[in-house]
Design an enzyme around this catalytic site. Sequence first.
Site, short mmCIF file in Angstrom:
data_model
loop_
_atom_site.label_atom_id
_atom_site.label_comp_id
_atom_site.label_asym_id
_atom_site.label_seq_id
_atom_site.Cartn_x
_atom_site.Cartn_y
_atom_site.Cartn_z
N ASN A 14 1.10 -1.97 0.26
CA ASN A 14 -0.29 -0.27 -0.05
C ASN A 14 1.02 1.13 -0.41
O ASN A 14 1.45 1.67 1.13
CB ASN A 14 -0.97 0.04 1.51
CG ASN A 14 -1.89 0.75 1.58
OD1 ASN A 14 -2.14 0.92 2.00
ND2 ASN A 14 -2.47 1.78 0.13
N GLN A 47 -2.79 6.84 -1.45
CA GLN A 47 -2.99 7.69 -0.32
C GLN A 47 -1.54 8.73 -0.45
O GLN A 47 0.01 8.55 -0.49
CB GLN A 47 -3.11 7.32 1.02
CG GLN A 47 -4.41 7.05 0.86
CD GLN A 47 -4.41 4.90 0.53
OE1 GLN A 47 -4.00 4.79 0.92
NE2 GLN A 47 -5.78 5.31 0.36
N ASN A 65 -7.21 10.51 -0.26
CA ASN A 65 -6.96 8.84 -1.09
C ASN A 65 -6.07 9.55 -2.21
O ASN A 65 -7.09 10.90 -2.37
CB ASN A 65 -8.39 8.54 -1.11
CG ASN A 65 -8.51 7.66 0.28
OD1 ASN A 65 -8.40 6.96 0.87
ND2 ASN A 65 -10.21 7.61 1.00
N CYS A 74 -5.13 5.94 7.47
CA CYS A 74 -4.53 5.18 7.21
C CYS A 74 -3.78 4.20 7.96
O CYS A 74 -2.42 4.74 8.45
CB CYS A 74 -3.54 5.92 6.28
SG CYS A 74 -2.84 4.63 4.60
N GLY A 75 -4.14 3.43 8.84
CA GLY A 75 -2.62 1.86 8.89
C GLY A 75 -1.98 1.96 8.16
O GLY A 75 -0.36 2.02 8.84
N ASN A 160 -12.10 5.34 10.42
CA ASN A 160 -12.49 5.99 9.26
C ASN A 160 -13.38 3.90 9.11
O ASN A 160 -13.92 3.06 9.86
CB ASN A 160 -11.09 5.16 7.89
CG ASN A 160 -10.20 3.98 8.26
OD1 ASN A 160 -10.49 3.24 9.31
ND2 ASN A 160 -9.91 3.80 7.40
N HIS A 162 -15.17 0.50 7.78
CA HIS A 162 -15.22 -0.26 7.20
C HIS A 162 -16.05 -1.98 7.32
O HIS A 162 -17.04 -1.33 8.32
CB HIS A 162 -14.05 -1.45 7.69
CG HIS A 162 -12.49 -0.89 7.51
ND1 HIS A 162 -12.56 -1.16 6.26
CD2 HIS A 162 -12.35 0.52 7.90
CE1 HIS A 162 -10.73 0.02 6.60
NE2 HIS A 162 -10.70 0.33 7.68
N ASN A 194 -14.91 1.42 3.30
CA ASN A 194 -14.12 0.49 2.65
C ASN A 194 -14.58 -0.74 2.81
O ASN A 194 -15.42 -0.82 4.06
CB ASN A 194 -12.73 0.69 3.37
CG ASN A 194 -11.94 1.61 3.87
OD1 ASN A 194 -10.78 2.28 2.32
ND2 ASN A 194 -12.53 3.10 4.22
N GLU A 212 -10.25 0.07 -1.29
CA GLU A 212 -10.98 0.37 -0.70
C GLU A 212 -11.50 2.76 -1.10
O GLU A 212 -11.51 2.41 -2.03
CB GLU A 212 -9.15 1.47 -0.15
CG GLU A 212 -7.95 0.30 0.56
CD GLU A 212 -6.77 1.47 1.34
OE1 GLU A 212 -7.09 3.06 0.81
OE2 GLU A 212 -5.88 0.50 1.33
N ARG A 213 -12.20 2.59 -0.14
CA ARG A 213 -12.79 3.86 -0.04
C ARG A 213 -12.07 4.77 -0.62
O ARG A 213 -10.56 5.44 -0.01
CB ARG A 213 -13.31 4.36 1.08
CG ARG A 213 -14.18 6.00 0.89
CD ARG A 213 -14.44 6.32 1.79
NE ARG A 213 -13.78 6.58 3.62
CZ ARG A 213 -13.63 7.00 4.10
NH1 ARG A 213 -15.08 7.91 4.65
NH2 ARG A 213 -12.63 7.50 5.25
N CYS A 221 -4.20 -3.22 3.22
CA CYS A 221 -5.04 -2.21 3.75
C CYS A 221 -5.41 -2.49 5.43
O CYS A 221 -5.39 -3.00 5.87
CB CYS A 221 -6.59 -1.90 3.57
SG CYS A 221 -8.00 -0.45 4.18
N THR A 223 -5.99 -0.44 7.82
CA THR A 223 -7.06 -0.35 8.84
C THR A 223 -8.00 -1.62 8.27
O THR A 223 -8.95 -2.41 9.41
CB THR A 223 -7.82 0.89 8.77
OG1 THR A 223 -7.93 1.06 7.23
CG2 THR A 223 -6.83 2.07 9.20
N GLY A 224 -7.82 -2.13 7.39
CA GLY A 224 -9.15 -2.89 6.99
C GLY A 224 -8.48 -4.29 7.45
O GLY A 224 -9.75 -4.84 7.95
N1 LIG Z 1 -8.95 4.06 1.90
C1 LIG Z 1 -9.24 4.53 3.16
C2 LIG Z 1 -7.60 5.21 3.57
C3 LIG Z 1 -6.66 4.15 3.78
C4 LIG Z 1 -6.44 3.52 4.52
C5 LIG Z 1 -6.07 2.16 4.55
N2 LIG Z 1 -4.50 2.18 3.24
C6 LIG Z 1 -4.94 1.76 5.33
O1 LIG Z 1 -3.61 1.22 5.52
O2 LIG Z 1 -6.11 1.92 6.29
C7 LIG Z 1 -10.27 4.91 3.50
O3 LIG Z 1 -10.90 5.83 2.78
O4 LIG Z 1 -10.75 5.28 4.49
#
Ligand SMILES: N[C@H](CCC[C@H](N)C(=O)O)C(=O)O
Length: 281
Positions: A14, A47, A65, A74-75, A160, A162, A194, A212-213, A221, A223-224
């Site tokens: 990422n 990002q 984003n 963003c994690g 964020n 999910h 997301n 991802e959103r 991702c 946070t995902g």
């Molecule tokens: N697309 C995510 C932000 C980046 C999260 C992702 N890249 C991560 O590593 O957490 C959102 O709109 O909330």
Amino acid sequence: MARTSYVKMNGAGNDFVVVDARARAFSPTPDQVRAICDRATGVGCDQLIALEPSQTADVFMRVWNADGGQVETCGNALRCVGWLAVQATGQAEVRIDTLGGPTLARAAGEGRVTVDMGAPRLAWNEIPLAEEMDTRGIELQFGPIDAPVAHTPGAVSMGNPHVVFFLDHTPDDGFVKGAGSLLERHPLFPEGVNVGFAHVLGPDRIRLRVWERGAGLTKACGTGACAALVAAHRRGLTGRAATVQVDGGELFIDWREVDGHVLMTGPVEVEGAGVLPGVAA
Ligand SMILES: N[C@H](CCC[C@H](N)C(=O)O)C(=O)O
């Protein structure tokens, strides 16, 4: 127009353009963000990240984003910024504040960082959802009404939003792109979402792909991965810790019992550096 230097980094694939805006303000327009993130004509990244001064932390991390929208956190970028801050300060642990809340990062061995992401937010109006639902399994499905191919996902916020579907296989690009792009802006998610697709391989292993959103199908991702582990545990599918295998590598997620915080450990890579032509200072 001032020229702005950046560092190009990634966390499990990422990838990010990271700008140090602690000495000089950096306020790109959405068009400028899109231009920077564009892989064909710009630097190319999922990002754009800016480091800013903070009164309450070692640094504030701002996230845009690739579609130009500013988001909470963003994690994977937190690991990258954590690595930069630990290297710069010599501190064992650094506090990084985001719009999604405060976090703590520390080195976890060669090229690896652990981030305490704080506690997940699990109430329907914290995701947020447009109406009250049980976030362990919300009323949402994808596919033919009488034979949905994905349904009853978990919903989790790590700062964020999910949504995590549990499948009995690992979906291909076409499915992730088709379902993800449809659901990203579903009216049930007032702030977008997301969309994660999790294939539970065992009590401590999840294979995850995320649309991802604002960025689409990414290699990882962070946070995902946190949201997938939390959603899986809430459904009794895994323990409180698991290796989450993403396209770009592996993240280790631990939903700590003692304080309910989610800790994410994974790789950090510096790809290079450069200068952004003509971006607003
Ligand atoms: N697309 C995510 C932000 C980046 C999260 C992702 N890249 C991560 O590593 O957490 C959102 O709109 O909330």
